[in-house]
Design a protein around this motif. Structure first.
Motif, PDB file in Angstrom:
ATOM      1  N   CYS A  32       1.310  -2.697  -4.848  1.00 19.08           N
ATOM      2  CA  CYS A  32       0.112  -2.296  -3.861  1.00 19.08           C
ATOM      3  C   CYS A  32      -1.065  -2.475  -4.748  1.00 19.08           C
ATOM      4  O   CYS A  32      -1.201  -2.042  -5.925  1.00 19.08           O
ATOM      5  CB  CYS A  32       0.415  -1.073  -3.396  1.00 19.08           C
ATOM      6  SG  CYS A  32      -0.990  -0.528  -2.514  1.00 19.08           S
ATOM      7  N   CYS A  35      -5.159   0.753  -4.424  1.00 22.11           N
ATOM      8  CA  CYS A  35      -6.122   1.765  -5.530  1.00 22.11           C
ATOM      9  C   CYS A  35      -5.719   1.277  -6.672  1.00 22.11           C
ATOM     10  O   CYS A  35      -4.643   0.569  -6.974  1.00 22.11           O
ATOM     11  CB  CYS A  35      -5.539   3.312  -4.886  1.00 22.11           C
ATOM     12  SG  CYS A  35      -4.362   3.951  -5.777  1.00 22.11           S
ATOM     13  N   CYS A  39       0.618   0.646  -7.795  1.00 20.26           N
ATOM     14  CA  CYS A  39       1.980   1.112  -7.827  1.00 20.26           C
ATOM     15  C   CYS A  39       2.955  -0.264  -7.590  1.00 20.26           C
ATOM     16  O   CYS A  39       2.675  -1.142  -6.795  1.00 20.26           O
ATOM     17  CB  CYS A  39       2.544   1.900  -6.715  1.00 20.26           C
ATOM     18  SG  CYS A  39       1.583   3.509  -6.730  1.00 20.26           S
ATOM     19  N   CYS A  49       0.825   7.683  -3.404  1.00 15.94           N
ATOM     20  CA  CYS A  49      -0.029   8.543  -2.398  1.00 15.94           C
ATOM     21  C   CYS A  49       1.224   8.856  -1.274  1.00 15.94           C
ATOM     22  O   CYS A  49       0.556   9.768  -0.369  1.00 15.94           O
ATOM     23  CB  CYS A  49      -0.965   7.594  -1.792  1.00 15.94           C
ATOM     24  SG  CYS A  49      -0.211   5.918  -1.170  1.00 15.94           S
TER      25      CYS A  49
HETATM   26  S1  SF4 Z   1      -1.062   5.244  -4.790  1.00 19.69           S
HETATM   27 FE1  SF4 Z   1      -0.823   4.392  -2.678  1.00 19.69          FE
HETATM   28  S2  SF4 Z   1      -2.643   3.190  -2.384  1.00 19.69           S
HETATM   29 FE2  SF4 Z   1      -2.473   3.520  -4.709  1.00 19.69          FE
HETATM   30  S3  SF4 Z   1      -1.417   1.692  -5.376  1.00 19.69           S
HETATM   31 FE3  SF4 Z   1       0.105   3.428  -5.020  1.00 19.69          FE
HETATM   32  S4  SF4 Z   1       0.927   2.859  -2.876  1.00 19.69           S
HETATM   33 FE4  SF4 Z   1      -1.040   1.745  -3.033  1.00 19.69          FE
END
Ligand code: SF4
Length: 387
Positions: A32, A35, A39, A49
């Protein structure tokens, strides 16, 4: 009786759609990019998150609801150089990529993580939100209350309609961004507020992030042309030393002296109840340091009426009063429709009534707008972050 944490998690896991801001990896894993955590998520696992999760090799992301909804003055976000006195319809979803002990929006941001934080989601459509903004007379639509970066697909779906309807769109964010997510939101998000919470990497790690990523995001936001305002909530004993305040101000001035910097007062909240509330003297000390370091627009917030001129906007060229404020109330507004000082014609950076926008200048400490990698502030931060 409200929802339990477990049933809340189950409810919002159904309010999802396939995401956009991620890469597919071998063995049904995903990466992902919404942010700075970026991750790596194996099949059938959530990200940090907790609201984005891998379902069979597809990243599912929050969709179709709000966890909070309210109409406020844009000054409350706070934006002081964007349509002063306008209303902002603010919505939030649930979840966050940080876990700050003093979060003022913990009911929404820490939903799912904290058994006490249970905010029932309300289903809504982008069109209904835009209609509501218009009914309320709002000129701004803001994603806030939880970290907007982690719910960017839904924000963009709403903002696409909002921009078409003539609204200005805003992110109220912790600044833990990535190049990919900023590119994704850039066609729609005009205003971006970052909470620069500290200038110490150790403190950022306690909150769930890294200093370096937030500083890099601030540089990227400026480079990509978002209207940027920065808030630092000053917490006694956490980030209020002269050295740390000066580090923050110097870094920001090294990106652009036109970035409005809001130093705001802490009130006991959530799990952080030990420090005293921030005194006025600390706000004034920090604001003074901000000015010394070359920031042209420094504001002191959360104690209305007690910080003198630090609630007002003055022309940096001639000192004329341009916007007089107490708290979130505008008492006087004198910026011309051309976005200039009425007394000396100096250009005032911001997005003003009349439709004129003036960008934030590059720092005079750097040459030809390449403030990012060669900025002394960024270099210092990178050294600090790696220590
Ligand atoms: S914390 Fe959530 S938004 Fe950030 S990279 Fe991981 S999955 Fe994606």
């Amino acid at each position: 009786m409200g929802l339990s944490n477990a049933s809340l998690a189950k409810t919002i896991s159904g309010l999802t759609r396939d995401g956009d801001i991620y890469d597919r990896l071998p063995d049904h894993a995903v990466r992902c990019h919404a942010c700075g955590h970026r991750c790596f998520i194996p099949e059938n696992r959530p990200g940090i998150c907790k609201v984005r999760f891998n379902e069979g090799g597809t990243l599912k992301v929050p969709w179709g609801y709000v966890g909070a909804l309210q109409c406020d003055p844009v000054e409350k976000k706070p934006f002081f150089h964007a349509l002063p006195g306008a209303l902002a319809l603010s919505f939030g979803m649930l979840g966050c990529d940080f876990h700050c002990a003093y979060c003022q929006n913990w009911i929404t941001s820490q939903a799912i993580r904290d058994p006490k934080a249970v905010a029932p989601p309300e289903k809504v459509t982008p069109d209904a939100l835009v209609q509501l903004a218009r009914q309320q007379g709002a000129a701004v639509l803001a994603s806030t209350y939880n970290e907007p970066l982690i719910t960017s697909e839904w924000a963009v779906a709403i903002f696409r309609e909002a921009v078409r309807a003539g609204l200005m769109c805003a992110y109220i964010s912790n600044g833990n961004g990535t190049e990919q997510v900023l590119e994704y939101i850039r066609p729609y998000v005009r205003l971006y507020k970052v909470d620069l919470k500290s200038f110490r990497d150790r403190s950022y790690r306690d909150l769930g992030g890294t200093l370096r990523n937030v500083l890099d995001t601030i540089v990227l936001l400026k480079r990509k042309g978002f209207w940027l305002e920065i808030v630092t909530l000053l917490i006694p004993g956490f980030n209020d030393s002269n050295e740390e305040i000066r580090d923050i101000a110097r870094f920001l001035a090294g990106v652009s002296p036109d970035i409005p910097w809001h130093v705001t007062a802490f009130h006991k909240d959530y799990k952080m109840t030990d420090p005293d509330d921030t005194p006025v003297s600390t706000l004034l000390r920090a604001a003074g340091i901000g000015r010394q370091e070359g920031l042209r627009y420094v504001y002191a917030g959360n104690i209305p009426g007690a910080v003198g001129d630090f609630e007002n906007t003055r022309c940096p060229a001639c000192g004329a009063l341009l916007v007089a404020r107490v708290g979130y109330r505008i008492l006087d507004y004198r910026v011309t429709r051309g976005g200039t000082c009425p007394d000396c014609d100096a250009v005032i950076p911001g997005l003003w009534h009349g439709g004129v926008e003036h960008a934030q200048a590059d720092s005079p400490r750097t040459t030809s707008g390449e403030a990012d990698d060669r900025s002394p502030g960024v270099g210092a931060a990178r050294r600090g972050a790696g220590a």
